[in-house]
Design a protein around this motif. Structure first.
Motif, PDB file in Angstrom:
ATOM      1  N   ILE A  59      48.815  -0.648 -61.390  1.00 30.14           N
ATOM      2  CA  ILE A  59      49.131  -1.170 -60.254  1.00 30.14           C
ATOM      3  C   ILE A  59      50.360  -0.451 -59.573  1.00 30.14           C
ATOM      4  O   ILE A  59      50.666  -0.101 -58.579  1.00 30.14           O
ATOM      5  N   ALA A 108      42.126  -1.032 -57.877  1.00 31.81           N
ATOM      6  CA  ALA A 108      42.434  -0.986 -59.232  1.00 31.81           C
ATOM      7  C   ALA A 108      41.169  -1.609 -60.102  1.00 31.81           C
ATOM      8  O   ALA A 108      40.806  -1.144 -61.063  1.00 31.81           O
ATOM      9  N   VAL A 156      42.288  -7.436 -61.784  1.00 36.22           N
ATOM     10  CA  VAL A 156      43.249  -7.364 -60.960  1.00 36.22           C
ATOM     11  C   VAL A 156      43.325  -8.543 -59.574  1.00 36.22           C
ATOM     12  O   VAL A 156      42.155  -8.015 -58.908  1.00 36.22           O
ATOM     13  N   VAL A 161      49.236  -7.628 -57.500  1.00 34.26           N
ATOM     14  CA  VAL A 161      49.813  -6.837 -57.117  1.00 34.26           C
ATOM     15  C   VAL A 161      51.053  -7.079 -56.147  1.00 34.26           C
ATOM     16  O   VAL A 161      51.972  -6.373 -56.178  1.00 34.26           O
TER      17      VAL A 161
END
Length: 478
Positions: A372, A411, A425, A430
């Motif tokens: 990330i 991601a 994710v 994030v």
């Protein structure tokens, strides 16, 4: 060396420093101090490189869970630097974290590692900073201003009593000279454990899990013990040396974030002997199993007989090339923003300057922080005169800022097609990395400290009033 490493090594031409040395030391001593300063990575923190700051003049912001800590001016400026420091004060700052004025430093300055430096090491460093560095007579623009109670530096005195092992490096009589040299570098000037060792609730290094990996703001400093799965047990000594010198070990990892700074400003300038010594020592430390759920195989290894997934095969004809607003899926976003460098099948460029996403430690990790962070903040390091640059796609990106959801989609596509399929994710992940990374317990409770003290004060006051009234009633009844 680059211009940030050449810190005006004037040797005998500079006047004696105001801290008491009347005759400049010889050039060889200053050169040794310069080499130690490079090994200790002083330049990376004490030079505001992003804003073209002067060498060692301070002002660089170091992100910490308690807030941003700004590095100070450590040039021999009498007014704004360390020009008035005696050698004893200089040694105390490096080994005990106590400034010349008696105030305590925060362990963002890795004095917990510099305690391993010998008196001779300290003398060489002092000689270099007093006689080989040009004074900068301006203060850093920003100063450290942490929230309560972290702004009370005296608290560090108690922390030091609990956690500072103020001892010099002692060679292991059972180890080779090479391993002892590597141990001294890793434990002392290179301060590898400062980033790579997990910390306890009070933010002290947990030596029982030495080099097992730790969260470092938005980045994750990985396990560098010789564990075969979670650490670097599968790396050859030469791969470790290559990584330290260039920031890249093909088929393994690439340096970004704080590690890229360490490679750029420090590790690439170590001698081959020193780099091999570090690698040899790392192979000898106790292996630390991690809690990172590292993937030992990628989707490309698991029954995909046609090779790694090629994003263009699934997208061809779906999205007109000019319709950027149609990039709504992870694979479309990857194709639009990533495939030109990392290739449609994730194999990277031919020379691997843009690395493959398969068999890559960043995409194999159970902790997706580095994946990330690399997308958000990019990669920028220069070694051997060659710059490696990946653009940032976070705030202020010159290629267009991506949203938390878009970065999460990219991601997840990368993880599912090229990396650790067990990891997912979320946009919240994030957002957390964008905001500086997960907060440790001590930072999580900080907002409640003042209200808690207020409530505690009210309870104590109420108790005093109750006891006083009780006493007065007893007196009245006599």
């Amino acid at each position: 060396m680059n211009k940030f490493m050449l810190s005006a090594l004037a040797c005998a031409t500079l006047l004696a420093g105001p801290a008491g040395a009347q005759t400049p030391p010889d050039a060889s001593l200053i050169a040794r101090g310069h080499a130690l300063a490079i090994a200790s990575d002083c330049m990376a923190c004490h030079t505001d490189t992003p804003h073209q700051g002067k060498p060692y003049a301070g002002g660089y912001g170091i992100a910490s869970p308690m807030g941003t800590i700004y590095a100070t001016n450590i040039t021999p400026s009498v007014r704004y630097g360390i020009g008035r420091y005696t050698e004893a004060q200089f040694a105390r700052a490096l080994r005990e974290g106590i400034r010349g004025d008696g105030a305590h430093l925060y362990p963002a300055m890795p004095y917990t590692a510099y305690t391993r430096l010998s008196d001779e090491d300290i003398h060489a460093l002092y000689s270099y900073f007093m006689h080989g560095v040009a004074p900068v007579d301006t203060p850093p623009e920003a100063k450290t201003d942490l929230p309560f109670p972290f702004n009370i530096r005296l608290v560090m005195a108690a922390w030091n009593l609990l956690y500072l092992d103020n001892a010099r490096f002692v060679p292991d009589s059972q180890a080779t000279a090479e391993i002892n040299e590597g141990a001294w570098l890793v434990q002392g000037p290179a301060h590898c454990g400062t980033c790579h060792t997990p910390r306890n609730l009070m933010m002290a290094e947990d030596q029982k899990r030495y080099l097992a990996g730790a969260q470092l703001g938005p980045w994750y400093a990985p396990n560098i013990s010789p564990d075969a799965t979670d650490g670097i047990g599968s790396w050859s000594e030469q791969q470790i040396v290559d990584y330290l010198r260039t920031g890249r070990a093909e088929g393994k990892a690439q340096a970004a974030g704080p590690m890229a700074e360490a490679v750029e400003h420090s590790l690439q300038y170590l001698t081959a002997q020193q780099l091999h010594a570090i690698a040899a020592y790392l192979k000898t430390v106790p292996a630390q199993p991690g809690d990172n759920d590292v993937a030992t195989a990628t989707p490309a290894d698991n029954g995909n007989t046609s090779g790694a997934w090629n994003v263009e095969n699934s997208l061809r004809g779906k999205n007109p090339p000019t319709a950027s607003h149609t990039l709504t899926s992870g694979e479309a976003l990857y194709s639009g923003y990533c495939a030109s460098c990392h290739q449609p099948d994730g194999s990277g460029s031919e020379n691997q300057a843009y690395p493959a996403l398969t068999r890559n430690t960043v995409t194999a990790m159970g902790n997706p922080s580095n994946l990330i962070a690399a997308i958000l903040f990019g990669v920028d390091r220069t070694t051997g005169g060659h710059q490696v640059l990946m653009p940032a796609f976070g705030e202020g990106s010159y290629v267009g800022e991506l949203t938390d959801k878009q970065i999460a989609d990219i991601a997840n596509f990368v993880l599912q097609k090229y990396g650790n399929v067990r990891v997912t994710v979320t946009p919240q992940d994030v957002a957390q990395i964008r905001a500086g990374g997960p907060k440790p317990f001590i930072a999580q409770v900080q907002p409640f400290i003042i209200p808690g003290m207020g409530v505690g004060g009210i309870i104590v006051l109420a108790l005093i009033i109750w006891l006083l009234r009780r006493h007065l009633r007893k007196q009245a009844s006599k």
